[in-house]
Design an enzyme around this catalytic site. Structure first.
Site, PDB file in Angstrom:
ATOM      1  N   GLU A 316      45.627  35.574  37.680  1.00  0.00           N
ATOM      2  CA  GLU A 316      45.776  34.559  36.639  1.00  0.00           C
ATOM      3  C   GLU A 316      45.663  35.194  35.254  1.00  0.00           C
ATOM      4  O   GLU A 316      46.447  34.885  34.346  1.00  0.00           O
ATOM      5  CB  GLU A 316      44.691  33.481  36.811  1.00  0.00           C
ATOM      6  N   SER A 360      39.458  29.619  33.744  1.00  0.00           N
ATOM      7  CA  SER A 360      40.292  29.992  34.892  1.00  0.00           C
ATOM      8  C   SER A 360      40.403  28.809  35.841  1.00  0.00           C
ATOM      9  O   SER A 360      39.412  28.129  36.119  1.00  0.00           O
ATOM     10  CB  SER A 360      39.656  31.174  35.619  1.00  0.00           C
TER      11      SER A 360
END
Lengths: 644, 407
Positions: A316, A360
């Site tokens: 990510e 995140s």
């Protein structure tokens, strides 16, 4: 490389985190310097100016009892148990607050002092409801210990015969029994000063004084982040975690249920303390045996999903960087903030909701595991997920809240049924008659198997960062971390500094993109010569410093990735860990974790064979792919500070 | 000038005051003197005068100001403690109503003495009605150049005063609790040391002085230390205002030289047949007739000025209960001896009322009282058992041996 974080301090320190002016004297040695002679109980010692009587006595090996004092907290001087006689002073002085600034003669155990201490204990007992047998803190209670120490044989000033307060159990994490409260205010100082959350405060006056919340609302309705740090510092049973021991026994005793447990890295470094061992001895593999003996069908290592978190969260991060730098997507939120700590996640939801896009989307290891157990594991073993009871052993009380979040049901079931703390498991194993420190060792169960050193160090502040760097650096540079850091120990992110900062310059020569993310990023040319900036914070007070700096456009706003753990010290200092806690105890637990890491053959998440296998067998569209998005990623709730 | 006889002044009903020394002093004369000489002269004069704090503790004002003057701090503060909350005191109200200029002049002199630019009047919530009038006085003083830049005409001396309201807590009369309250915190006493002179408001050097003390400062500057110490005793110089209430013919605010005996004071207020006198309010001592020869002075029986007279028909146990109920409610709730000890003493009084308190338990409660006096964090807790102890000591015959029927 490490910067002691001077810049963020240009943000004016909020009043709540300054030591109250009345305690500033303890900071005097630096200003004045020099030493002073103190005579305590006839023994002489030279101490720096400003040393408290309590500290000086400790140096001499003289015990002065304390109750409201705690090594992690600012001085209060409210319980008055530590009073001593100081020559020339009309009244007794609290040893914990009294700074030695002139030669001093102290007596710590005169008849008057003993009588005063006994009176203080008797008074506290007279307002303390309930008996010890049925208390969660029996044999681990500072009031009980003081009563024993001072020979309390009867209740001199009577005993409370009825409740004044209902037990407040609205929270998934923290239960408050204010009839056991002795008003030492350690929870208040923890919440306001140590964590800067500020949910608990003394309210009312005189005999109506009580520890309360905003408008005395239930804990579940205020901005509590469930970190449980207040529990760790409560001297009595007034604060405790919501206990799930009975429900878990029930599941174990039900033959139709398949009961599995995942165990996080920090409890193994702490659980020995519930058996009276000194802090710092990990019982990882003894615990595996003990859990099977207690009746769990399978014992898994949360480190597996810690490694998986690194792959998902690392991917990510790489995608965010790629999209921001190459695709020039203005919507990309940087720095990326970690999401493994549910206390921190709720903190940001309440206090900095505008930064939720930076968090995140990867779930915490606990919740990734939960989602995989009731899908991947259930399929693989032909078990109906409805018959699985998924338990997680965590150092954390906020994990109890996390597993009850409505969004944590991507398997189609409640992904994790019960989060239990290290303390609760210690009790369960004792109930089962298991002598944990002395049972033989055994391995974790397949198909998740063991883990890597990277997974283990998730337990200490800086651990997630170190694990992520071990993978991301290798991914991008094609070099081995060992070539950059001896033994792959990224020391600059370790240790207990409140905020740590690290820059890594990517060399002009980059490596090939690893197969596992090749479909997402074509090459690393865009990263050549870039300086990646990282930061680590532990405890929400430090997180607040970073967030305020980001808001002000300071140096942390230029970071790419920031690890935040809600609890001081990281998970090893979690709100579900054994009581007591102190900087020394947390350091000992951290040492246990780092030595486990060093002992692992595989120390990088992306080299974990079980992780690689799950991407081949189950999460076949790779990290951050469709399936992993469905099961391993989540979203957050902008809660704000408004209290209805 | 001596005031051998008390000057009855505005009583609880707030009648106009006459005869107080304050009425005879030009409030600005003192300020003029203080601002015209070198700074250290101010504390020199105060030291010579022997002025001690009129709030009750009797700390030498010159020492307090010298420490604050010597303390290092970017800024310093003069705080006037107008949280007159001691039961039975109302003399500060009279001073603020009738001689506010003296108080503000005293604060300004303090600002000059310690090097402060800001003065804060901490006014008790119950005196909110006075605020507008006091603000008007401040505004008038600003217009007259007595406050603000070049205050009092002294070039470079900047000093202004603002009023901050209390919120009704008795404990905020304790100087460190007052400072916490000023800072917007819960009003609770701090640990001492350090003291406010060094670490006060906002952690900066501050002097906290009682209303009356500051008014006397202005008088001493105007008339000189010799004038001030011409009356009183060696250790307790000067005049003092007393708030007299209770079972006497002429309650009100009186001015006497320190050192006056209780008997003489009672004579002046028409309370000579009193059974007991509570000196110093709830936190003070209850004196029986046998102790009426004692002197109202810091070296004998210290007081902030509250004198409550109890006539022959008063039930002393009820008196004790009244004071203890006050402390049970007004303890800040911070420290164990005060918060929980007061409750136990009150329960003890209830047992005594029912004739259920054993002598052994009464002895235990006396021991607890001693612990409260010695181990409480602040003056409130340290003095909370005083009334109970003195009543138990002096009126043992009256309070022991009651039956549940109250005979």
């Amino acid at each position: 490389m490490v910067d002691k974080n001077e810049d963020p301090l240009t943000v004016r320190t909020p009043r709540s985190m300054q030591a109250p002016a009345g305690q500033a004297a303890t900071a005097m040695p630096d200003a004045i310097g020099g030493t002073i002679r103190a005579v305590i109980d006839g023994q002489t010692i030279k101490v720096p100016v400003g040393t408290t009587i309590l500290e000086a006595a400790k140096e001499l090996g003289i015990r002065i009892p304390t109750l409201c004092h705690h090594p992690d907290l600012c001085i209060a001087g409210v319980c008055r148990i530590c009073t001593v006689e100081v020559e020339g002073q009309r009244t007794l002085q609290a040893a914990c607050t009294y700074p030695i600034t002139a030669p001093i003669k102290v007596s710590t155990s005169t008849r008057t002092v003993r009588q005063a201490r006994r009176h203080v204990i008797d008074l506290l007992l007279s307002r303390h409801y309930g008996e010890c047998y049925s208390c969660a803190r029996s044999n681990n209670c500072e009031l009980q210990a003081l009563a024993k120490e001072y020979g309390v044989e009867f209740f001199r000033f009577g005993q409370k015969e009825h409740r004044d307060h209902e037990i407040e159990d609205s929270s998934y994490s923290v239960v408050r029994d204010m009839d056991k409260c002795v008003l030492c205010r350690r929870c208040v100082r923890t919440c306001i000063d140590l964590q800067e959350v500020g949910v608990l405060e003394a309210i009312g006056r005189g005999d109506q004084t009580a520890i309360g919340t905003f408008m005395n609302k239930p804990l579940a309705d205020v901005v509590c982040i469930n970190c449980g740090q207040c529990i760790n510092r409560c001297p009595t049973g007034a604060l405790r975690e919501k206990d799930h021991i009975e429900e878990i026994w029930e599941a174990i005793d039900d033959p139709a249920k398949h009961v599995v447990i995942q165990t996080a890295p920090s409890p193994r470094a702490g659980i020995g303390e519930t058996y009276g061992l000194a802090p710092g001895r990990a019982l990882t593999f003894e615990m595996n045996t003990a859990l099977r003996r207690a009746g769990f069908d399978k014992v898994f290592d949360t480190n597996f999903t810690a490694d998986l978190t690194i792959i998902e969260e690392g991917t990510e991060l790489i995608l965010r960087l790629y999209n921001a730098l190459v695709k020039k997507d203005p919507k990309v939120a940087l720095p990326q903030l970690t999401s493994c700590s549910p206390g921190w996640v709720k903190f940001i939801e309440h206090f900095y909701p505008e930064y939720l896009p930076n968090v995140s989307s990867a779930k915490s290891p606990q919740q990734m595991f939960g989602a995989l157990i009731k899908t991947f594991y259930a399929e693989k073993n032909g078990i109906d997920p409805k018959d699985i009871v998924s338990v997680s052993l965590m150092p954390c009380t906020a994990k109890k809240f996390e597993c009850n979040r409505p969004e944590m049901a991507d398997s189609g079931y409640k992904d994790v049924d019960f989060g239990v703390t290290t303390r609760e498991l210690g009790k369960m194993l004792q109930q089962a008659g298991i002598d944990l420190p002395n049972v033989p060792k055994s391995e974790f169960d397949d198909p998740f198997g063991g883990a890597t050193g990277s997974g283990v160090i998730f337990g200490a502040t800086g651990g997630v960062m170190e694990a992520a760097l071990r993978s991301v650096v290798e991914f991008i540079t094609g070099l081995k971390v060992e070539d950059l850091y001896e033994h792959a120990d990224i020391v600059p992110v370790r240790g207990f500094d409140g905020v740590k900062y690290l820059e890594i310059k990517i060399p002009d020569a980059v490596g090939p993109v690893p197969d596992i993310i090749k479909h997402l990023v074509p090459d690393w040319n865009w990263a050549k010569g870039a300086t990646l900036k990282f930061a680590v914070a532990h405890g929400t007070a430090n997180a607040k410093k970073i967030m305020e700096d980001i808001k002000a456009g300071g140096k942390f706003s230029e970071c790419h990735f920031i690890e935040v753990m809600g609890c001081p010290g990281g998970c090893i200092g979690g709100g579900g860990q054994p009581i007591p806690t102190s900087p020394e105890i947390r350091a000992a637990r951290a040492r246990a974790i780092y030595s486990e890491d060093a002992a692992y053959a595989i120390r990088k998440s992306h080299e974990n064979p079980a992780v690689l296998k799950i991407y081949e067998e189950f999460l076949t569209d790779g990290p951050c792919g469709h399936k992993s998005h469905h099961l391993l990623h989540t979203h957050y709730t902008a809660r704000g500070k408004y209290i209805a | 000038m001596t005031a051998a006889h008390g000057n009855p002044s505005g009583g609880p009903s707030g009648k106009p005051t006459g005869g107080l020394t304050f009425a005879t002093v030009d409030s600005e004369a003192g300020l003029k003197v203080a601002l015209s000489g070198p700074r250290p002269d101010i504390v020199m004069k105060l030291r010579e005068s022997g002025l001690r704090g009129r709030g009750g503790a009797g700390f030498p004002t010159a020492v307090k100001w010298t420490l604050a003057a010597a303390a290092r701090g970017e800024q310093k503060f003069v705080v006037c403690n107008a949280d007159e909350g001691e039961p039975g005191t109302f003399k500060d109200r009279v001073i603020l109503n009738e001689f506010p200029d003296l108080v503000f002049a005293g604060m300004t002199i303090g600002g000059r003495a310690i090097g402060a630019r800001e003065g804060i009047l901490y006014l008790r919530a119950e005196y909110t009605y006075m605020r507008d009038a006091l603000e008007a006085v401040l505004e008038r003083r600003r217009k007259a150049g007595l406050l603000g830049a070049n205050a009092g005409g002294l070039a470079g001396f900047e000093f202004d005063i603002r009023i901050q309201m209390g919120a009704g807590a008795y404990v905020c009369g304790e100087e460190t609790a007052l400072i916490e309250s000023l800072e917007g915190q819960r009003g609770e006493p701090r640990n001492r040391p350090p003291f406010p002179v060094d670490t006060g408001f906002m952690g900066l050097p501050s002097i906290v002085n009682n209303v009356e003390t500051l008014a006397w400062v202005a008088c001493i500057m105007a008339k000189g230390p010799e004038w001030f110490k011409a009356v009183g005793t060696d250790k307790s110089t000067g005049l003092k205002l007393f708030s007299v209430s209770g079972d006497c013919a002429r309650p009100g605010v009186y001015e006497f030289p320190l050192g006056i005996t209780v008997a003489k004071l009672l004579e002046a207020v028409g309370g000579s047949d009193a059974k007991a006198v509570q000196v110093g309010g709830a936190s003070g001592h209850c004196l029986p007739r046998s102790e009426f020869t004692r002197a109202l002075a810091f070296e004998d029986i210290s007081t902030g000025g509250s004198i409550i007279v109890f006539g022959q028909s008063r039930d002393m146990l009820e008196v004790a209960r009244n004071f203890l109920e006050f402390f049970v409610e007004e303890s800040c709730g911070q420290c164990t001896p005060c918060r929980d000890g007061s409750v136990k003493l009150l329960e003890g009084v209830e047992l005594l009322e029912e004739g259920e308190c054993s002598t052994a338990y009464l002895r235990e409660l006396k021991g607890l009282s001693k612990t409260m006096q010695l181990a409480s964090k602040c003056g409130l807790g340290q003095s909370a058992p005083n009334a109970f102890l003195s009543i138990v000591e002096h009126f043992q015959g009256e309070i022991l041996g009651r039956s549940a029927a109250g005979i």
